[in-house]
Design an enzyme around this catalytic site. Structure first.
Site, PDB file in Angstrom:
ATOM      1  N   PRO A  19       0.823  -1.224   0.015  1.00 45.34           N
ATOM      2  CA  PRO A  19      -0.086   0.244  -0.088  1.00 45.34           C
ATOM      3  C   PRO A  19       0.924   1.426   0.116  1.00 45.34           C
ATOM      4  CG  PRO A  19       0.036  -1.159   2.310  1.00 45.34           C
ATOM      5  CD  PRO A  19       0.711  -1.946   1.232  1.00 45.34           C
ATOM      6  N   GLU A  20       0.471   2.052  -0.860  1.00 48.18           N
ATOM      7  CA  GLU A  20       1.128   3.656  -0.726  1.00 48.18           C
ATOM      8  C   GLU A  20       0.241   4.590  -0.422  1.00 48.18           C
ATOM      9  OE1 GLU A  20       3.079   4.026  -4.590  1.00 48.18           O
ATOM     10  OE2 GLU A  20       3.563   1.782  -4.567  1.00 48.18           O
TER      11      GLU A  20
END
Ligand SMILES: [Zn+2]
Length: 283
Positions: free
Chosen positions: A2-3
């Site tokens: 996840p970013e």
């Protein structure tokens, strides 16, 4: 992994579910994820504290806790690492195998699960203090961004992963942003002209905002789903893979460029994959 957009979506999802709830018990199953906070200290601070807010900085979740005994609020820092998940589950449900921490909220448990234990749930907030500007805030200025690029000879793709330049971009969005800005991932950061720097600045904001918007429409159910390949694994069975659908170049080697139809290429930079269109991203 996840970013920024995924963490933002998660923060928006969890905020109303957590705020106002009191932590009644703490079960630490993997003390490593609390590091450098000791389990004893973690339990002492958290038990009796109430969730007062939740925000995001870069790829970090910042839980604001209001301790019972004293006035000053405390920040609990969350990071999902490669494979982490944070979600609420009914107390009667058995926690998943790789559960690292369980916070007892009364009728529900707040669970942090992580198959590889690269993430964090800690009282140490040092990591956040080192971060560069938040790309969607007014602090992220095109002129300052251009100046920072001038100081680096690294390939722009690698430089974008530097969290002190701008916070929250990881390997997926670095490729997406460069495609949007029509810049070659191999271009040295200090070789970007003013116009290119501005285009990149704009592309960072546009790509991240669009991804947040897209992620906000995904029906999240973090308790369900088995895939841990990408972030939105909590979606209902047979629902479309929203995550990969919205990516233009990442993980699309050999598939047609959405712009020109030529095949997307993959190269390795600093031991990580970069995806780009050789035709559209010449400079
Ligand atoms: Zn193309």
């Amino acid at each position: 992994m996840p970013e920024l957009p995924e963490i933002e979506v998660l923060a928006r999802h969890l905020r109303p579910l957590l705020c106002g709830k009191t932590i009644r018990g703490v079960d630490v199953r993997r003390a490593k994820v609390l590091s450098p906070t000791a389990t004893r200290e973690f339990r002492r601070v958290l038990i009796g504290s109430k969730f007062a807010g939740l925000s995001r900085r870069g790829k970090y979740l910042l839980f604001q806790l209001q301790p019972k005994a004293h006035r000053q609020s405390i920040t609990l820092l969350g990071h999902l690492g490669m494979t982490g998940r944070m979600f609420l589950a009914d107390k009667n449900e058995r926690p998943p195998k790789h559960t690292a921490v369980i916070l007892d909220l009364g009728g529900e448990n707040f669970i942090y699960e992580d198959t590889r234990y690269f993430g964090r749930m800690t009282l140490d907030t040092n990591a956040v203090e080192k971060l560069g500007p938040e790309p969607l805030s007014a602090d992220f200025r095109p002129t300052r961004f251009a100046e920072a690029l001038k100081c680096s000879r690294q390939a722009i793709k690698i430089k974008l992963l530097d969290q002190t330049l701008v916070a929250g971009i990881g390997n997926i969005y670095a490729s997406e942003v460069l495609f949007r800005a029509r810049l070659s991932p191999k271009l040295a950061a200090n070789r970007l002209c003013r116009v290119q720097g501005q285009r990149l600045w704009r592309a960072i904001r546009d790509v991240l905002m669009e991804a947040i918007e897209c992620g906000s429409t995904v029906p999240l159910n973090f308790c369900a789903g088995k895939t841990d390949r990408l972030f939105y694994f909590g979606r209902a069975p047979n629902a479309p893979d929203y995550y990969t659908e919205r990516l233009r170049v990442y993980d699309r080697v050999g598939k047609p460029c959405p712009n020109c139809g030529r095949p997307i290429r993959r190269i390795v930079q600093a031991a990580r994959s970069t995806f780009y269109c050789h035709h559209c991203q010449k400079l």
